[in-house]
Design a protein around this motif. Sequence first.
Motif: not given
Length: 361
Positions: A347-361
């Motif tokens: 419930r705290s993590t939408p399934p459509y999101v990318d958890n990465e920072a942009g271009g950064e690991k």
Amino acid sequence: MPAFPHSTSSTTTAIAVPPALSLPVIETGFPRQLHPYWPRLQENTRSWLLRQRLMSADKVAEHADGLCYTDLMAGYYIGASEEVLQAIADYSAWFFIWDDRHDRDIVHHRPAAWRRLRFRLHRAVGAPKEQLRHPDPLVAAFADSVLRLYAFLGPRWNARFERHFHAVIEAYDQEFRNRAQGVVPTVEDYLELRRLTFAHHIWTDLLEPSAGCELPDAVRKHPAYRRAALLSQEFAAWYNDLCSLPKEIAGDEVHNLGISLIHHQGLTIEEAIKDVRRRVEECISEFLVAERELLRFADTLADGSAAGRELSFAVKTIVANMRNWFSAVYWFHHESGRYRVDSWDDRSTPPYVDNEAGGEK
């Protein structure tokens, strides 16, 4: 009752609105419209998301249509040219993805990543051509959408949009700091911040290219225009808070009108929901009064000249779209997978999101 007699996505059927969120006055008094370009709009925005690398191919395939971002814009900017509506829809999809990145940077404790993105967006809104090939897809896609929006009216409108978006970025930064520090803003502070994080001015600005007319200051700053525009946006922001309260409580959010009422005024969840709903309903009734006042003002602009007739018509088109915002927002919240928190694995993590920072690991 359903939003449309036919589906607006492959999975939409007649929507059963929960009683706590049901607004019969919207369902009966604000008939929903849909721009005839909508099917191609959906297809083209889906392709744009892929081309700009804003969502992975599997997430686009699984979630893009069900999130209904194009439905929201196609129900709002009625009468816009296809080119204008496409640019707005792509920008709107970007805005939701930016909002998700901002949320993930907070959740995953990435203040440095957020700070970099904040400054990059400030640069991009002022000089979008220079950021079209930025390695962060979120920056490059923003530059692409803004550059297209800047082509429709003129430098004064562009400068206004830029000024308004700089303020939105800074409001998002304030929200980042509040959430990182666990600060729940007071109701008054929240309402002021919400007008910026919801981008009230931006969505109102975009009514002008949709109508094909940059409004003179004497119209935009007229009390009747400002009042109607504010009420349509306040309705949207507060109804969003009403619908997203369970999602945001699950995600340890601190920015929601209901959460501010609970924290600072000692209301129970049930009492907070009732209070937010009351505010939402007052927005509707007050808009109906403001709408009549603005239409009367629009009539006075038709002074017998061709320019006056065109301006009067443009304002009336904009008033109609302010009205469309009520139904578009209402049905979006019941059709979009963005608010179906009970169906998520976490419930705290939408399934459509990318958890990465942009271009950064």
